[in-house]
Design a protein around this motif. Sequence first.
Motif, PDB file in Angstrom:
ATOM      1  N   SER A   6      -1.010 -76.272  -9.540  1.00 34.93           N
ATOM      2  CA  SER A   6      -2.424 -77.270  -9.415  1.00 34.93           C
ATOM      3  C   SER A   6      -2.118 -78.228  -8.241  1.00 34.93           C
ATOM      4  O   SER A   6      -1.667 -77.683  -7.227  1.00 34.93           O
ATOM      5  CB  SER A   6      -2.498 -78.199 -10.676  1.00 34.93           C
ATOM      6  OG  SER A   6      -3.547 -78.850 -10.913  1.00 34.93           O
ATOM      7  N   HIS A   7      -2.738 -79.254  -8.206  1.00 29.37           N
ATOM      8  CA  HIS A   7      -2.541 -80.209  -7.326  1.00 29.37           C
ATOM      9  C   HIS A   7      -1.369 -80.999  -7.220  1.00 29.37           C
ATOM     10  O   HIS A   7      -0.696 -81.229  -8.363  1.00 29.37           O
ATOM     11  CB  HIS A   7      -4.003 -81.225  -7.072  1.00 29.37           C
ATOM     12  CG  HIS A   7      -4.245 -81.830  -8.432  1.00 29.37           C
ATOM     13  ND1 HIS A   7      -3.600 -82.866  -8.695  1.00 29.37           N
ATOM     14  CD2 HIS A   7      -4.892 -81.701  -9.222  1.00 29.37           C
ATOM     15  CE1 HIS A   7      -3.917 -83.493  -9.632  1.00 29.37           C
ATOM     16  NE2 HIS A   7      -4.965 -82.449 -10.354  1.00 29.37           N
ATOM     17  N   THR A   8      -1.074 -81.496  -6.033  1.00 29.81           N
ATOM     18  CA  THR A   8       0.057 -82.682  -6.031  1.00 29.81           C
ATOM     19  C   THR A   8      -0.322 -83.750  -6.831  1.00 29.81           C
ATOM     20  O   THR A   8      -1.361 -84.089  -7.030  1.00 29.81           O
ATOM     21  CB  THR A   8       0.451 -82.983  -4.667  1.00 29.81           C
ATOM     22  OG1 THR A   8      -0.594 -83.169  -3.976  1.00 29.81           O
ATOM     23  CG2 THR A   8       1.026 -81.556  -3.842  1.00 29.81           C
ATOM     24  N   ALA A  10       0.192 -84.457  -9.757  1.00 31.30           N
ATOM     25  CA  ALA A  10      -0.523 -83.914 -11.114  1.00 31.30           C
ATOM     26  C   ALA A  10      -0.674 -84.886 -12.005  1.00 31.30           C
ATOM     27  O   ALA A  10       0.347 -85.706 -12.690  1.00 31.30           O
ATOM     28  CB  ALA A  10       0.152 -82.598 -11.556  1.00 31.30           C
ATOM     29  N   ALA A  14      -4.286 -81.554 -15.075  1.00 32.36           N
ATOM     30  CA  ALA A  14      -3.646 -80.617 -14.126  1.00 32.36           C
ATOM     31  C   ALA A  14      -2.571 -79.902 -15.124  1.00 32.36           C
ATOM     32  O   ALA A  14      -2.481 -78.771 -15.281  1.00 32.36           O
ATOM     33  CB  ALA A  14      -3.097 -81.302 -13.000  1.00 32.36           C
ATOM     34  N   THR A  71      -8.180 -77.596  -8.852  1.00 33.03           N
ATOM     35  CA  THR A  71      -8.243 -78.031  -7.673  1.00 33.03           C
ATOM     36  C   THR A  71      -8.658 -76.695  -6.917  1.00 33.03           C
ATOM     37  O   THR A  71      -8.430 -75.537  -7.391  1.00 33.03           O
ATOM     38  CB  THR A  71      -7.091 -78.760  -6.963  1.00 33.03           C
ATOM     39  OG1 THR A  71      -7.357 -79.131  -5.571  1.00 33.03           O
ATOM     40  CG2 THR A  71      -5.904 -77.686  -6.868  1.00 33.03           C
ATOM     41  N   SER A  73      -8.540 -77.277  -3.264  1.00 32.79           N
ATOM     42  CA  SER A  73      -8.477 -77.720  -1.818  1.00 32.79           C
ATOM     43  C   SER A  73      -6.983 -77.244  -1.404  1.00 32.79           C
ATOM     44  O   SER A  73      -5.923 -77.282  -2.219  1.00 32.79           O
ATOM     45  CB  SER A  73      -8.411 -79.163  -1.827  1.00 32.79           C
ATOM     46  OG  SER A  73      -7.832 -79.685  -0.692  1.00 32.79           O
ATOM     47  N   ARG A  76      -3.942 -79.655  -1.202  1.00 34.99           N
ATOM     48  CA  ARG A  76      -3.625 -80.305  -2.381  1.00 34.99           C
ATOM     49  C   ARG A  76      -2.685 -79.431  -3.325  1.00 34.99           C
ATOM     50  O   ARG A  76      -2.132 -79.996  -4.078  1.00 34.99           O
ATOM     51  CB  ARG A  76      -4.805 -80.755  -3.384  1.00 34.99           C
ATOM     52  CG  ARG A  76      -5.887 -81.911  -2.604  1.00 34.99           C
ATOM     53  CD  ARG A  76      -6.602 -82.275  -3.657  1.00 34.99           C
ATOM     54  NE  ARG A  76      -6.017 -83.340  -4.421  1.00 34.99           N
ATOM     55  CZ  ARG A  76      -6.474 -83.960  -5.599  1.00 34.99           C
ATOM     56  NH1 ARG A  76      -7.430 -83.251  -6.179  1.00 34.99           N
ATOM     57  NH2 ARG A  76      -5.712 -84.720  -6.380  1.00 34.99           N
ATOM     58  N   ILE A  77      -2.232 -78.459  -2.719  1.00 27.24           N
ATOM     59  CA  ILE A  77      -1.386 -77.276  -3.545  1.00 27.24           C
ATOM     60  C   ILE A  77      -0.115 -77.229  -2.972  1.00 27.24           C
ATOM     61  O   ILE A  77       0.689 -76.102  -2.943  1.00 27.24           O
ATOM     62  CB  ILE A  77      -2.068 -76.002  -3.595  1.00 27.24           C
ATOM     63  CG1 ILE A  77      -2.279 -75.377  -2.338  1.00 27.24           C
ATOM     64  CG2 ILE A  77      -3.387 -76.106  -4.479  1.00 27.24           C
ATOM     65  CD1 ILE A  77      -3.004 -73.968  -2.528  1.00 27.24           C
ATOM     66  N   ASP A  96     -11.711 -74.588 -12.202  1.00 27.34           N
ATOM     67  CA  ASP A  96     -11.649 -75.982 -11.774  1.00 27.34           C
ATOM     68  C   ASP A  96     -12.925 -76.369 -12.501  1.00 27.34           C
ATOM     69  O   ASP A  96     -13.884 -75.865 -12.770  1.00 27.34           O
ATOM     70  CB  ASP A  96     -11.794 -76.103 -10.472  1.00 27.34           C
ATOM     71  CG  ASP A  96     -11.510 -77.551  -9.796  1.00 27.34           C
ATOM     72  OD1 ASP A  96     -11.004 -78.380 -10.600  1.00 27.34           O
ATOM     73  OD2 ASP A  96     -11.854 -77.600  -8.828  1.00 27.34           O
ATOM     74  N   ASP A 104     -12.949 -75.085   0.481  1.00 23.71           N
ATOM     75  CA  ASP A 104     -12.294 -74.692  -0.706  1.00 23.71           C
ATOM     76  C   ASP A 104     -11.647 -73.227  -0.574  1.00 23.71           C
ATOM     77  O   ASP A 104     -12.268 -72.322   0.193  1.00 23.71           O
ATOM     78  CB  ASP A 104     -13.394 -74.800  -1.803  1.00 23.71           C
ATOM     79  CG  ASP A 104     -13.532 -76.162  -2.324  1.00 23.71           C
ATOM     80  OD1 ASP A 104     -12.900 -77.155  -2.108  1.00 23.71           O
ATOM     81  OD2 ASP A 104     -14.663 -76.071  -3.026  1.00 23.71           O
ATOM     82  N   GLY A 273      -7.761 -84.894   0.766  1.00 23.72           N
ATOM     83  CA  GLY A 273      -7.893 -84.897  -1.021  1.00 23.72           C
ATOM     84  C   GLY A 273      -9.133 -84.283  -1.127  1.00 23.72           C
ATOM     85  O   GLY A 273      -9.973 -83.407  -0.620  1.00 23.72           O
TER      86      GLY A 273
END
Length: 872
Positions: A6-8, A10, A14, A71, A73, A76-77, A96, A104, A273
Motif C-alpha cells: 500500500s502507501h507509505t 499506512a 491501507a 493508492t 501513485s 507513495r509505494i 483503490d 497513476d 502525494g
Amino acid sequence: MDIITSHTNADFDAFASMMAAGKLYPDAWIVFPGSQEKKVRDFISAFQPVEIRRVKDVDLLKVKRLIIVDTKSPERIGPFAELVSKSGGPLVHIYDHHPRTKGDIPGSVEVIEDVGATATIFAEILKSRKIPITPMEATILCLGIYEETGSLLFPSTTERDILAVASLLKRGASLKIVSSFLRTELSKEELDLLNEFLKSSADMEIDGIRIKIVKASREDYVGDAAHFAHRIMDMEDTDALILLLGMQGKIVMVSRSRVPELDVAEVMKRFGGGGHSSAASAIVKEIPLEVVEDEVKGLLKSSIRHGKSARDVMTSPVITISWNGTVKNAESMMTRYGVNVLPVVRDGKYRGIISREIVEKAIFHGFGKSTVGDFTTTDAQTVSHDAQVRDIERLMIEQNQRFMPVLEGDRIIGAITRTDILRLLYEDMLKRSRLHLPAEERPSMGRNLATWLREKFPPSISDMLKLAGETADGLGFKAYLVGGSVRDLLRGEENLDIDIVIEGDGIAFAKEFGQRLNAKVRTHERFGTAQIITEHLKLDVATARTEYYESPAALPTVETSSIKKDLYRRDFTINTLAVALNPRDFGLLIDFFGGQRDLREKTIRVLHNLSFIEDPTRAFRAVRFSERFGFKLSKHTENLIKSALRMDLFDKLSGSRLYEELLLTFSETEPVKAIKRLSEYGLLKVIHPNLLFDGRLESALQSIHDTLSWFNLLFLEEKPDKGDIYLMALLSTLSEDERGTAFARLSTPSKIKEKINRGILHSRELIRALPLRDPAGIYKALQHLDLETILFAMAVAVNDNKKKEISRYLIELRRVKPQCTGWDLKNMGILPGPLYSEILDTLLEERLRGNLKTREDELAFVRERYKTASSY
C-alpha cells in the motif's frame, strides 16, 4: 512471488485492505512499503493479526505480481515503484477508492470504486465471493472504514460504506476495539502540538476561498497527523486547511478542503502525494519547513478553480417587453408568465427593467395605455456573463436589487433572481457546515447522481447521456435528463424512457447528437421537439419551454424558456426533477420545487394553486400516480381538486383528454383502488353524474382484475385490451341512454363505442343463454366474440359453472380444429361446394364432443355419413 502493498505512512484503511487482499491472494506476502501510523503499529503489536514481511526480505527480481491497495501513485509505494517503472515488470492489480489522476500506475486488473474507504471494496468482495472471515478480520475492516470516513460522518461516506459496516458487525466485528483505537482524547503532548498548530495559523483568501495553513515541528516521531487536521477543521471556520508537520528530517503534509473550487489532491500531487479532492496528503524530505510553506502558498494561488459565474446560474432565455409596449400589456405578460420583473428592450438592445409594483401603481393611476419606457428603471445594476457569483451577491445585497440582468454587450442573455442567490448561499452553507446530518435529514440540493447514472442505467444509456452532455457543451447549450427516468431512478426502479431538455435549440442539438449516434432523427419544428431513434432506443428531445393558458382547461400556448420554467410547467413536484448532463456538472440533481422531499414522504403535490384550473386532467393524473406508486395526495392538493369541482372546471375539459387519462389509469394502476379513489374525490361524476362506485361495480372490477391475472399467466403471447374491458365494467352500470351520454363526454372513438356497447350486450346474453356441458354449443356461442367481451363475460358471470365453461373454451375448445381438409374431401370424390362447409362444421362438432379423436376417425366418419355425395 506475489506481493501485497500500500502507501507509505499506512493508515488503518491501507492495513485493512492489505489484510483483506491476503484473503484473495492467499500465497502473497503482505509488505508495508515504509512507515505506518502509530496507532496502526500499536494495533499490530497488540494483536499480531496477520504475518507481515519486511521490505528487505523481498527480492524484487522475483516479484511476478504486485497487488497495490489504497493508492495508485508511484511516489507513495516506496521501493516497489521500481517495479512499475520498468517494462517487463510484474503484473499489477490495483484496488483503490481514490479518483484517477494523471500519472497513476496502470493495472492489468483495476477495481476502483467511488466509496468512502478501500476497506469497503474488500468487504463487498469477500461477502460476494462467500469468503469466510474471522471476527478480528471483520474488526480490522471496520477500523479501516471508520477511520477513513470519520466514523461514517465525512461527506465522502456512501451508502455502501454503511452497509459494509453493518455486514461486518454481523460477522462479529468488535466496536469496542474500533473505538479504543480511534480515540478522540488528546494526550498532553498532543494538546501542546495542537496549540502550536493553532498559534502558527496563517490565513489566506483566494477568490473568496478561505485557506488556513498551520505548521509545527517535533524532534520525535508523531503518528497520526491526519487526526490533527480533522480536529482543526472541526474547530475553525475555514474552507480548506494545509497542515505541515516537520519531524525526523521529513515533512508530513495533510490537506483538507470543503469546497469544490480547491482540489487538494492536485496540490499534494506536486509533492509526490495524492488522495481525494477533499482529503489528501504527502511526505517530503530534506526541504526546510518554511520553503515548503512558501511553495504551498504559490501553488494554492494557481490551484483555485474559478467559482460559478453568471452564465452558470442565470435563467435563460428571458421574457422581455418592448420599450414601446403598453403598461397594461406588461401586466398581462407578468401574469401570463408568472414573473414580477420584465427587462425592457428597444431595437433589440437592453434599456432597463420594470417591476410589477411599478406596473400596478401606474395602472391604478390611470396610465395603463402609457408606454413601458415612461416607467422603466434605466439605472439598474447589470452584470456580464462572466461575472463571479460572489460579486453578484454583493451587488444585489448592496443595491437591494432583486433582479439582475445579465448582458453580453448591450444584449440581455439571462437574469439572476434573489431566489437563485438564496439557493446558492444555502448550498454553500451546507458545504461549509460542520454538522453531519444523517442521510434521511440531508438536504437534496447539490446532490450528484453521476454514480447512480452509471450503476442503475445500462452502460449504453449512461454512455449516451455523457455524449449528450458533451454534444450540448460543444454547441453552447445546456442539456438535462428530465421526467420519469429521473423520478424512478431515485425511487430505485428502472425507467428507460429517456427525455432530454435543452436550454438552447433542441432541434439543432438533436440533429448533431443524432449524427454522432448514427441514428435517425425526426424533428417537429413547430414545437421545438425531436425524436432520436437508435437501433435499441428512442429518446425524446425538447427545447426548454414555458407555457400559459388563455382560459381554464384550454390547451397551453408554449414558448421557449429556461430549464426552471420548463420544470415549473409540469404537473407534480415528483416530476420536476432533472439531472445536468454537461461535463462540468454531469450528474448534478436539479430540484427547484421539492421533488425529492415528496418522493421521500411519498406525496403527490401540485406546484401551484392554479394547477387544476389550467389543466383539470391533472386531478385524474394525481390519483393515477398515487395509486401507481402507493403515494398519498397532499391535503392541499385534495382541497384544490374539490375547489376545481365546485367551480365546474371539468365541464370545459375536452373529452379526448379525459378518455386518454382514464385508459392510462386502467393500464398503469390497480383499477379497483384507482376507480374507488376517483369516486371518493367526486371525479367519476365528471364522466356521468349517475356513475357510482358501489358494491356491484367494485365486485365487477375486482373480478376483472382476477380474470386478467389468470389469463395473462396462461397466455403470455396474447394481450387483451385492458382499457376496453375495464371501460365495459365501468359503463355497464349505466342505462343505454346514460352510456351514450358518457361516450359523448369522453369523445370515445366510434369503433371503441360500438365495441363497448356490443360487449356489454353480448356478455349479458351469453351469461343468460350459455349452455352447460355442451362443448359444441359453448364453442358456437363464443367463437364469433372478441377476446375482450369473452373475458368481461367470464369476469361478471355469477354462475361458477358458466365461468368454468368460458374458461374451458379459452383453454381448450377454441384451439380445436378438424384435421380433415378440403383436399381430403376432394380426394374422396366429394365435389367442391357448400357441402364442404357443412362437412367440416360437422367434423368440428363431433371432435368437440369427443366422438372423433384422429384423422382416420374423421375420414371414416365422412365416408360413412356422406357416401352418397361421393362421385366414386
